[in-house]
Design a protein around this motif. Structure first.
Motif, PDB file in Angstrom:
ATOM      1  N   THR A 147      37.236  29.372  35.878  1.00  0.00           N
ATOM      2  CA  THR A 147      38.158  30.352  36.446  1.00  0.00           C
ATOM      3  C   THR A 147      39.542  30.245  35.815  1.00  0.00           C
ATOM      4  N   HIS A 151      41.210  33.465  34.000  1.00  0.00           N
ATOM      5  CA  HIS A 151      42.549  33.961  34.333  1.00  0.00           C
ATOM      6  C   HIS A 151      43.416  34.058  33.081  1.00  0.00           C
ATOM      7  N   GLY A 163      47.295  39.621  36.583  1.00  0.00           N
ATOM      8  CA  GLY A 163      46.428  38.523  36.198  1.00  0.00           C
ATOM      9  C   GLY A 163      44.971  38.714  36.526  1.00  0.00           C
ATOM     10  N   ASP A 183      40.269  34.036  43.685  1.00  0.00           N
ATOM     11  CA  ASP A 183      41.016  34.895  44.601  1.00  0.00           C
ATOM     12  C   ASP A 183      40.245  35.213  45.873  1.00  0.00           C
TER      13      ASP A 183
END
Length: 274
Positions: A147, A151, A163, A183
């Motif tokens: 992740t 990002h 982002g 998120d």
């Protein structure tokens, strides 16, 4: 009434705060044109939708998927920049997420990054949906590495604002540390017969509703209100409910619109983009 294990703070959406849709992946746009067209309709409370060509981006750009992605991207731009006043009420502006299959932690990091680059280059996606994400503590470091890299890739691209958005498709409550790796987490995916008696993990009360999503199939029209009440009570801000099921040869109940789509859209109503 479902039996729910939820502390008082977990009832944070019981007051009717805005729900929105997350679409885990409709069928190919050639097979589901109405579904994809509907996502760009003004007033649809769409948080995000997943583009999945062949358990990933496919081997080359698909013209039908390019068209669907373009429509959704343009609708989001209109909503965010106010070119059309009516579009500014579209909930979440409709992000398009690329489908990455983690295979419960078995897929090599390099393969996933290669797929991610293809999604960004071809379809200008605004984030990623990490399907079959591990749930155990042991898998967390690899997911954090992935992740973090995703990002960074999204931040370098011109397709993702803020982002981008990363959603972990666990389908159940994972080890709590995963909440800091992305998120949003999908903490329920399954049939209504399980959802109506489901229990929420107490640690989720430490996070706001926009951090969690629930996907439920086989929800009868007569139980829509109850299903939405459960989602709010359990602190989920993003949902996808359908009366389709995984029986009668339907391998993916989320691949088409529920028969009560217009009704559930009107029940949730338009919201403000996130």
């Amino acid at each position: 009434m479902p039996h729910l294990t939820a502390p008082a703070d977990a009832r944070r959406t019981a007051g009717g705060e805005q729900l929105g849709f997350g679409v885990p992946g409709y069928a190919h746009p050639l097979l589901a044109p109405a579904e994809w067209a509907g996502l760009a309709r003004p007033g649809t409370p769409l948080h995000w939708a997943v583009l999945n060509i062949a358990e990933g981006p496919g081997s080359r750009p698909d013209p039908h998927c390019l068209e669907a992605a373009g429509r959704l991207h343009n609708a989001r731009e209109r909503a965010l920049h106010g070119e059309s006043p009516d579009d500014t009420v579209r909930a979440a502006g409709g992000r398009l997420l690329g489908h990455l299959d983690l295979a419960h932690g078995e897929r090599p990091f390099e393969e996933l990054i290669a797929d991610a680059r293809s999604f960004i280059d071809w379809y200008r996606i605004g984030g990623f949906y990490l399907a079959r994400c591990p749930t155990e503590r042991a898998g967390l470091p690899a997911v954090r590495r992935l992740t973090g890299t995703l990002h960074a890739l999204l931040a370098e691209s011109d397709s993702a604002d803020d982002g981008g958005r990363l959603v972990l498709g666990h389908g159940t409550h994972p080890y709590p540390g995963y909440a800091e790796a992305a998120d949003q987490l999908v903490t329920f995916q399954g049939p209504w017969t399980d959802y109506r008696w489901s229990q929420v993990a107490e640690w989720t009360a430490d996070y706001p509703p926009e951090r969690f999503a629930h996907f439920v199939h086989g929800v009868p029209r007569t139980h829509l209100e109850e299903a939405m009440r459960i989602a709010r009570w359990q602190g989920a801000g993003t949902i996808f409910f359908t009366d389709r099921d995984d029986r009668s040869g339907q391998s993916d109940p989320f691949a088409t619109l529920p028969r009560y789509w217009d009704e559930i859209v009107s029940r949730i109503g338009p919201g403000i983009s996130e």
